[in-house]
Design a protein around this motif. Structure first.
Motif, mmCIF file in Angstrom:
data_model
loop_
_atom_site.group_PDB
_atom_site.id
_atom_site.type_symbol
_atom_site.label_atom_id
_atom_site.label_comp_id
_atom_site.label_asym_id
_atom_site.label_seq_id
_atom_site.Cartn_x
_atom_site.Cartn_y
_atom_site.Cartn_z
ATOM 1 N N THR A 61 -9.779 30.202 46.597
ATOM 2 C CA THR A 61 -10.843 29.199 46.630
ATOM 3 C C THR A 61 -11.975 29.580 45.686
ATOM 4 O OG1 THR A 61 -10.321 28.687 48.939
ATOM 5 C CG2 THR A 61 -12.460 27.977 48.116
ATOM 6 N N GLN A 62 -12.407 30.851 45.741
ATOM 7 C CA GLN A 62 -13.518 31.301 44.900
ATOM 8 C C GLN A 62 -13.170 31.241 43.416
ATOM 9 O OE1 GLN A 62 -13.964 34.773 43.302
ATOM 10 N NE2 GLN A 62 -15.809 33.884 42.393
ATOM 11 N N ALA A 65 -12.564 27.495 42.282
ATOM 12 C CA ALA A 65 -13.824 26.753 42.188
ATOM 13 C C ALA A 65 -14.610 27.181 40.952
ATOM 14 C CB ALA A 65 -14.655 26.969 43.450
ATOM 15 N N GLU A 66 -14.571 28.460 40.654
ATOM 16 C CA GLU A 66 -15.259 28.960 39.459
ATOM 17 C C GLU A 66 -14.688 28.327 38.195
ATOM 18 O OE1 GLU A 66 -16.396 33.335 37.572
ATOM 19 O OE2 GLU A 66 -14.648 33.117 38.860
ATOM 20 N N GLU A 144 -10.217 22.882 49.315
ATOM 21 C CA GLU A 144 -11.631 23.190 49.507
ATOM 22 C C GLU A 144 -12.314 23.486 48.177
ATOM 23 O OE1 GLU A 144 -11.751 26.319 52.379
ATOM 24 O OE2 GLU A 144 -11.293 24.984 54.064
ATOM 25 N N ALA A 145 -11.614 24.136 47.261
ATOM 26 C CA ALA A 145 -12.181 24.365 45.936
ATOM 27 C C ALA A 145 -12.437 23.050 45.215
ATOM 28 C CB ALA A 145 -11.242 25.252 45.106
ATOM 29 N N ARG A 146 -11.634 22.036 45.500
ATOM 30 C CA ARG A 146 -11.803 20.705 44.925
ATOM 31 C C ARG A 146 -12.810 19.864 45.699
ATOM 32 N NH1 ARG A 146 -11.245 17.858 40.830
ATOM 33 N NH2 ARG A 146 -10.160 16.115 41.831
ATOM 34 N N GLN A 147 -13.413 20.449 46.740
ATOM 35 C CA GLN A 147 -14.367 19.733 47.599
ATOM 36 C C GLN A 147 -13.719 18.573 48.352
ATOM 37 O OE1 GLN A 147 -17.656 20.550 48.332
ATOM 38 N NE2 GLN A 147 -17.085 22.441 47.288
ATOM 39 N N PRO A 280 -17.393 27.196 48.196
ATOM 40 C CA PRO A 280 -16.841 26.748 46.909
ATOM 41 C C PRO A 280 -17.876 26.080 46.018
ATOM 42 C CG PRO A 280 -16.097 25.312 48.683
ATOM 43 C CD PRO A 280 -16.790 26.467 49.331
ATOM 44 N N SER A 284 -18.533 27.369 42.218
ATOM 45 C CA SER A 284 -18.320 26.504 41.055
ATOM 46 C C SER A 284 -19.554 26.395 40.158
ATOM 47 C CB SER A 284 -17.901 25.101 41.515
ATOM 48 O OG SER A 284 -18.955 24.473 42.235
#
Length: 496
Positions: A61-62, A65-66, A144-147, A280, A284
C-alpha cells in the motif's frame, strides 16, 4: 473524501460485529458448546493467518501509493505482481505450518471424542485458506492505495458477515465442523476473486503486463519486515496487562479490569478507520506534495481530538454511574477508577494513530518498530511494579503512561519527518495548547465529587471545547464546509 472513506472503514468493522450479535446465539444452540468453542478458534486462527504476509500488504500500500502519487504507472505492474508473488509463497509456507501443526493442535484441545476427528479435518481444510487470506491483504492494499475504500470495504463487509451467517446456513443440513469449514473456505475464495477482479479493473495496466522484479524483493521485505515488528510488538504492549493481572493479583481481578477495557477501547474504532484512510494519502503526497502531507497530518490530529474528547470526558466523569447501571454497583466500585485511567490512555492511543500512520507512510516503518521495541522493556517492569503496588488501578495507570510515552515520541518523530516546517511548528503549538486543556478537563471531571457537579463540569468543558475547537482547531476551510452543510440541512428542513 477522507470522511467518506473513514465511514466505509467503519462500516467494514461494524457490520460483521452486528452480524455476530444475531448469529452467535443461534450457533451456540445449533452446534453445542464444544463445537462452537472450536468454531471460535477457527475464526481466530483465520484472522491471525494474515500475519504470514510479514507486513507485505501494508508495505505494498505504501509503495504503490507513493508511485501513484508520482503518476508513475509504468512501475506499478512489477511492484504489485512481485508483492503478490511473495505473499503467495509465504501463504504456502503458512499452509504447510498449519497442516503440520494440526495433530498437535487437536491433541492440545480438550474435547469429546466425537468432535476430535471433525476438528482435525477442519484444521486441514483451514490450512488451504492460508494462501488466500495472506494474498487477500495485498489485494486489499492495492485498492486502498487507489483510495477505493468503498470497494475494499464492500467486499470486507460481505466477507465478514458471511463468516457468521455461513455457518448458520450450514446448520440446515449438518452440525459437523467439516461442512462449516468448507463453507468458510469457499467464502474466502470468493472474497479473493472479488478483490482480484476489482484490482484488475482499477489498474488496467496489471492486465496488460504480468511482471516479477527481483530488485523489488528486498525493499518490499525490508519495509514489510519492520511493519511486522510493530504488528507483533504493538498488540503485546496493548494486551500484556491482563496476563500480568492474572499472574500477580488473580483471575478474578481480570474481569474487573477487562470489562471497562473492552468498553472504552471501542472508541478506538474511529481513529483506526481514519488512520487507515490517512496512510495511503500521506504516502502518495509525501514526496511530490509535502505541503499537503503536512496539512493532512495537521487535520488528522485535529479531527481525532475533536471526535474523541467528548466521549472520553463523559467516560471519565460518569464512569461509576455508567458501570453501575450496566453491570451493577458492586462491580462499578471495583472498576470505575480503572475505567477513568484507561479512558485517558485510549484518548492518547487514538491520537497516536495519526503520527504512527505518518511515519510509516513516509517509508520509515523502521522508526515505529524501534519505538515499540524500546517501549517494551520499559513498560514490562513498570507494569509489574505498579500492578504489585496498586493492583488493577496501578496496571491501568501503567497502560495509560505507556500510551502517553508512545504519543509523545511518535509525535516528535513524525513532525521531524514532515518537510513543511512552518506548518509543523503550528501543529506543535496547537497540540500543546489543546493537550493542556484536555488534561485539565479530564482531571476536574474525575476529581469533582457529586453527580450534579460533575455534570456541570462536563457541560462547561464541552462549551469551552466547542469555542476552542471552532476558533483554534478548525481552519477556514473546515468552518466554511460546516456552514455549507448546516445551510443545506436548514434549507431541506424548511422545504420539508
Amino acid at each position: 473524501m477522507i470522511g467518506r472513506n473513514t465511514v466505509w472503514n467503519l462500516l467494514g468493522q461494524v457490520a460483521p460485529a452486528l452480524a455476530a450479535v444475531f448469529t452467535v446465539p443461534i450457533l451456540i444452540h445449533g452446534l453445542g458448546t464444544e463445537r462452537f468453542g472450536v468454531l471460535t478458534l477457527i475464526w481466530l486462527v483465520v484472522g491471525y493467518f494474515s500475519i504470514f504476509d510479514l507486513g507485505l500488504g501494508r508495505a505494498l500500500t505504501q509503495l504503490l501509493a507513493e508511485r501513484l502519487g508520482r503518476d508513475d504507472h509504468e512501475s506499478v505492474p512489477p511492484l504489485v505482481w512481485t508483492a503478490l508473488g511473495l505473499m503467495a509463497c509465504l501463504g504456502l509456507v503458512g499452509a504447510a505450518v498449519a497442516a503440520l501443526s494440526a495433530p498437535a493442535i487437536q491433541h492440545g484441545l480438550k474435547m469429546p471424542a466425537a468432535v476430535r476427528a471433525e476438528t482435525l479435518n477442519a484444521i486441514y481444510l483451514l490450512a488451504l485458506s492460508v494462501p488466500l487470506v495472506v494474498s487477500t491483504t495485498g489485494l486489499r492494499g492495492v485498492l486502498e492505495a487507489r483510495q477505493r475504500f468503498d470497494l475494499a470495504n464492500l467486499v470486507r463487509l460481505a466477507s465478514g458477515v458471511f463468516t457468521y451467517v455461513g455457518p448458520v446456513l450450514t446448520l440446515a443440513f449438518s452440525r459437523s465442523l467439516v461442512p462449516i469449514t468448507i463453507v468458510l473456505l469457499a467464502g474466502r475464495a470468493v472474497t479473493w476473486a472479488a478483490y482480484l477482479a476489482m484490482c484488475l479493473h482499477e489498474l488496467p495496466e496489471l492486465r496488460r503486463r504480468l511482471a516479477f522484479s527481483s530488485a523489488l524483493v528486498k525493499p518490499l521485505l525490508r519495509v514489510g519486515g519492520w511493519m511486522t515488528v510493530s504488528n507483533v510488538v504493538g498488540p503485546v504492549l496493548v494486551y500484556l496487562d491482563r496476563f500480568f493481572i492474572a499472574t500477580i493479583i488473580g483471575a478474578a481481578a481480570v474481569a474487573y479490569y477487562v470489562t471497562p477495557f473492552e468498553i472504552v477501547t471501542r472508541l478506538l474504532m474511529l481513529p483506526w478507520a481514519f488512520a487507515g484512510v490517512l496512510f495511503p494519502l500521506i504516502a502518495s503526497t509525501f514526496t511530490p506534495n509535502p505541503q499537503r502531507s503536512a496539512r493532512l497530518f495537521s487535520r488528522g490530529m485535529r479531527l481525532i481530538f475533536l471526535t474523541l474528547f467528548p466521549f472520553v470526558l463523559c467516560a471519565i466523569a460518569f464512569a461509576h454511574e455508567g458501570l453501575a447501571l450496566w453491570v451493577g454497583e458492586s462491580f462499578a466500585s471495583h472498576s470505575d477508577v480503572v475505567l477513568r485511567w484507561l479512558a485517558v490512555g485510549v484518548f492518547m492511543n487514538g491520537i497516536v494513530q495519526v503520527p504512527f500512520a505518518t511515519i510509516q507512510a513516509a517509508g520509515r516503518a523502521d522508526l515505529t518498530a524501534r519505538i515499540h521495541l524500546i517501549e517494551l522493556p520499559l513498560y514490562v517492569p513498570t507494569l509489574w511494579w505498579m500492578a504489585h503496588r496498586w493492583g488493577i488501578e496501578g496496571a491501568a495507570v501503567a497502560w495509560m503512561l505507556r500510551g502517553g510515552l508512545d504519543l509523545v515520541v511518535q509525535f516528535i518523530v513524525a513532525t521531524r519527518l514532515l518537510p513543511a516546517k512552518r506548518q509543523v511548528a503550528g501543529v506543535r503549538a496547537r497540540t500543546l495548547a489543546v493537550g493542556g486543556f484536555a488534561a485539565s478537563a479530564f482531571a476536574v471531571a474525575a476529581l469533582v465529587p457529586g453527580l450534579s457537579m460533575r455534570a456541570f463540569v462536563v457541560v462547561a468543558a464541552l462549551f469551552a471545547f466547542g469555542v476552542l475547537g471552532w476558533t483554534h482547531m478548525l481552519d477556514a476551510d473546515d468552518r466554511s464546509y460546516i456552514r455549507q452543510v448546516v445551510t443545506r440541512a436548514s434549507a431541506r428542513f424548511r422545504m420539508a
